[in-house]
Scaffold this motif. Structure first.
Motif, PDB file in Angstrom:
ATOM      1  N   PRO A  34      -4.678  11.851   9.404  1.00  0.00           N
ATOM      2  CA  PRO A  34      -4.840  11.967   7.946  1.00  0.00           C
ATOM      3  C   PRO A  34      -4.182  10.834   7.160  1.00  0.00           C
ATOM      4  N   ASN A  35      -3.067  10.307   7.632  1.00  0.00           N
ATOM      5  CA  ASN A  35      -2.418   9.206   6.919  1.00  0.00           C
ATOM      6  C   ASN A  35      -3.208   7.912   7.044  1.00  0.00           C
ATOM      7  N   LEU A  36      -3.690   7.620   8.235  1.00  0.00           N
ATOM      8  CA  LEU A  36      -4.512   6.415   8.429  1.00  0.00           C
ATOM      9  C   LEU A  36      -5.817   6.545   7.659  1.00  0.00           C
ATOM     10  N   LEU A  37      -6.380   7.732   7.632  1.00  0.00           N
ATOM     11  CA  LEU A  37      -7.612   7.966   6.882  1.00  0.00           C
ATOM     12  C   LEU A  37      -7.394   7.718   5.386  1.00  0.00           C
ATOM     13  N   LYS A  38      -6.317   8.247   4.855  1.00  0.00           N
ATOM     14  CA  LYS A  38      -5.995   8.076   3.432  1.00  0.00           C
ATOM     15  C   LYS A  38      -5.776   6.592   3.100  1.00  0.00           C
ATOM     16  N   TYR A  39      -4.995   5.911   3.928  1.00  0.00           N
ATOM     17  CA  TYR A  39      -4.736   4.490   3.732  1.00  0.00           C
ATOM     18  C   TYR A  39      -6.046   3.689   3.810  1.00  0.00           C
ATOM     19  N   SER A  40      -6.871   3.972   4.822  1.00  0.00           N
ATOM     20  CA  SER A  40      -8.115   3.216   5.031  1.00  0.00           C
ATOM     21  C   SER A  40      -9.076   3.403   3.866  1.00  0.00           C
ATOM     22  N   GLU A  41      -9.219   4.621   3.388  1.00  0.00           N
ATOM     23  CA  GLU A  41     -10.090   4.870   2.232  1.00  0.00           C
ATOM     24  C   GLU A  41      -9.585   4.118   1.006  1.00  0.00           C
ATOM     25  N   PHE A  42      -8.274   4.153   0.770  1.00  0.00           N
ATOM     26  CA  PHE A  42      -7.673   3.445  -0.363  1.00  0.00           C
ATOM     27  C   PHE A  42      -7.901   1.939  -0.219  1.00  0.00           C
ATOM     28  N   LYS A  43      -7.682   1.426   1.003  1.00  0.00           N
ATOM     29  CA  LYS A  43      -7.847  -0.002   1.266  1.00  0.00           C
ATOM     30  C   LYS A  43      -9.271  -0.445   0.961  1.00  0.00           C
ATOM     31  N   LEU A  44     -10.256   0.296   1.435  1.00  0.00           N
ATOM     32  CA  LEU A  44     -11.646  -0.098   1.211  1.00  0.00           C
ATOM     33  C   LEU A  44     -11.998  -0.088  -0.271  1.00  0.00           C
ATOM     34  N   THR A 132       1.797   3.384  16.629  1.00  0.00           N
ATOM     35  CA  THR A 132       1.426   2.914  15.304  1.00  0.00           C
ATOM     36  C   THR A 132       2.422   3.385  14.246  1.00  0.00           C
ATOM     37  N   ILE A 133       2.344   2.781  13.076  1.00  0.00           N
ATOM     38  CA  ILE A 133       3.207   3.201  11.974  1.00  0.00           C
ATOM     39  C   ILE A 133       2.881   4.611  11.520  1.00  0.00           C
ATOM     40  N   TRP A 134       1.674   5.070  11.811  1.00  0.00           N
ATOM     41  CA  TRP A 134       1.226   6.387  11.349  1.00  0.00           C
ATOM     42  C   TRP A 134       1.976   7.514  12.048  1.00  0.00           C
ATOM     43  N   GLU A 135       2.685   7.193  13.117  1.00  0.00           N
ATOM     44  CA  GLU A 135       3.481   8.177  13.842  1.00  0.00           C
ATOM     45  C   GLU A 135       4.915   8.247  13.310  1.00  0.00           C
ATOM     46  N   ASP A 136       5.234   7.458  12.298  1.00  0.00           N
ATOM     47  CA  ASP A 136       6.590   7.404  11.734  1.00  0.00           C
ATOM     48  C   ASP A 136       6.532   7.764  10.248  1.00  0.00           C
ATOM     49  N   PRO A 137       6.926   9.010   9.893  1.00  0.00           N
ATOM     50  CA  PRO A 137       6.830   9.455   8.501  1.00  0.00           C
ATOM     51  C   PRO A 137       7.549   8.556   7.495  1.00  0.00           C
ATOM     52  N   ALA A 138       8.674   7.981   7.872  1.00  0.00           N
ATOM     53  CA  ALA A 138       9.414   7.105   6.950  1.00  0.00           C
ATOM     54  C   ALA A 138       8.614   5.834   6.644  1.00  0.00           C
ATOM     55  N   LYS A 139       7.976   5.262   7.664  1.00  0.00           N
ATOM     56  CA  LYS A 139       7.168   4.061   7.454  1.00  0.00           C
ATOM     57  C   LYS A 139       5.935   4.377   6.602  1.00  0.00           C
ATOM     58  N   VAL A 140       5.307   5.514   6.876  1.00  0.00           N
ATOM     59  CA  VAL A 140       4.128   5.919   6.090  1.00  0.00           C
ATOM     60  C   VAL A 140       4.514   6.088   4.627  1.00  0.00           C
ATOM     61  N   LYS A 141       5.633   6.775   4.390  1.00  0.00           N
ATOM     62  CA  LYS A 141       6.091   6.990   3.019  1.00  0.00           C
ATOM     63  C   LYS A 141       6.364   5.666   2.304  1.00  0.00           C
ATOM     64  N   ALA A 142       7.016   4.728   3.005  1.00  0.00           N
ATOM     65  CA  ALA A 142       7.309   3.422   2.413  1.00  0.00           C
ATOM     66  C   ALA A 142       6.036   2.646   2.113  1.00  0.00           C
ATOM     67  N   LEU A 143       5.096   2.644   3.038  1.00  0.00           N
ATOM     68  CA  LEU A 143       3.842   1.933   2.827  1.00  0.00           C
ATOM     69  C   LEU A 143       3.047   2.549   1.679  1.00  0.00           C
ATOM     70  N   PHE A 144       2.931   3.871   1.655  1.00  0.00           N
ATOM     71  CA  PHE A 144       2.201   4.542   0.568  1.00  0.00           C
ATOM     72  C   PHE A 144       2.839   4.247  -0.775  1.00  0.00           C
ATOM     73  N   ALA A 145       4.169   4.227  -0.834  1.00  0.00           N
ATOM     74  CA  ALA A 145       4.862   3.926  -2.095  1.00  0.00           C
ATOM     75  C   ALA A 145       4.571   2.491  -2.531  1.00  0.00           C
ATOM     76  N   GLU A 146       4.566   1.560  -1.575  1.00  0.00           N
ATOM     77  CA  GLU A 146       4.320   0.150  -1.890  1.00  0.00           C
ATOM     78  C   GLU A 146       2.933  -0.066  -2.473  1.00  0.00           C
ATOM     79  N   VAL A 147       1.923   0.593  -1.899  1.00  0.00           N
ATOM     80  CA  VAL A 147       0.555   0.329  -2.329  1.00  0.00           C
ATOM     81  C   VAL A 147       0.080   1.263  -3.434  1.00  0.00           C
ATOM     82  N   GLY A 148       0.841   2.315  -3.711  1.00  0.00           N
ATOM     83  CA  GLY A 148       0.475   3.225  -4.794  1.00  0.00           C
ATOM     84  C   GLY A 148      -0.399   4.390  -4.393  1.00  0.00           C
ATOM     85  N   ILE A 149      -0.306   4.804  -3.128  1.00  0.00           N
ATOM     86  CA  ILE A 149      -1.075   5.952  -2.662  1.00  0.00           C
ATOM     87  C   ILE A 149      -0.252   7.208  -2.928  1.00  0.00           C
ATOM     88  N   GLN A 150      -0.871   8.164  -3.591  1.00  0.00           N
ATOM     89  CA  GLN A 150      -0.189   9.447  -3.904  1.00  0.00           C
ATOM     90  C   GLN A 150      -0.345  10.413  -2.760  1.00  0.00           C
TER      91      GLN A 150
END
Length: 150
Positions: A34-44, A132-150
């Protein structure tokens, strides 16, 4: 290997098709995290603009088989409707999850001049690897915060 390569090439081509604002891609064909899916949709969505990709040539730049995954780097030459073309590579990690091949990470980290600039801008510190980073909640949270994903 062949099925994984075919799936990654299809995802790559779909990501280029999504560059036209009106085109939508069903990423659940490739991604279950779900995190990679959310990031990928936002990226596209961030990379969408009104340029039509007319043709994409794809070749395998690198392939590695690991104990739990397959790593692929695909090279693309991307032709557009105004007669130009760009080249870039995309990296993929593919795993077998319950009998289904899925992409567990992917990205185009090559540079700002490519068609897929979003990963280059936001993921340079988190390359496409296994695990992958998607297996690390802290990295996912940091990446989502950086790019503006809610």
């Amino acid at each position: 290997m062949d099925k994984a390569t075919e799936m990654c090439e299809s995802l790559m081509r779909d990501s280029y098709a999504a560059k036209k604002k009106s085109v939508s891609v069903d990423l659940t064909r490739y991604i279950i995290d779900p995190n990679l899916l959310k990031y990928s949709e936002f990226k596209l969505k961030q990379e969408a603009y009104n340029q039509i990709i007319t043709h994409v040539d794809v070749s395998i730049a690198k392939e590695e088989v690991h104990d739990t995954c397959l790593y692929l780097k695909l090279a693309a030459r991307v032709y557009n409707d105004i007669g130009g073309h760009d080249g870039e590579t995309m990296e993929f990690v593919v795993k077998n999850v319950n009998g289904r091949l899925v992409v567990t990470d992917w990205g185009a980290l090559g540079g700002p001049g490519g068609k897929s600039f979003f990963d280059f801008m936001h993921r340079r510190q988190w390359p496409v690897t296994n695990p992958t980073i998607w297996e690390d909640p802290a990295k996912v949270k940091a990446l989502f915060a950086e790019v503006g994903i809610q």
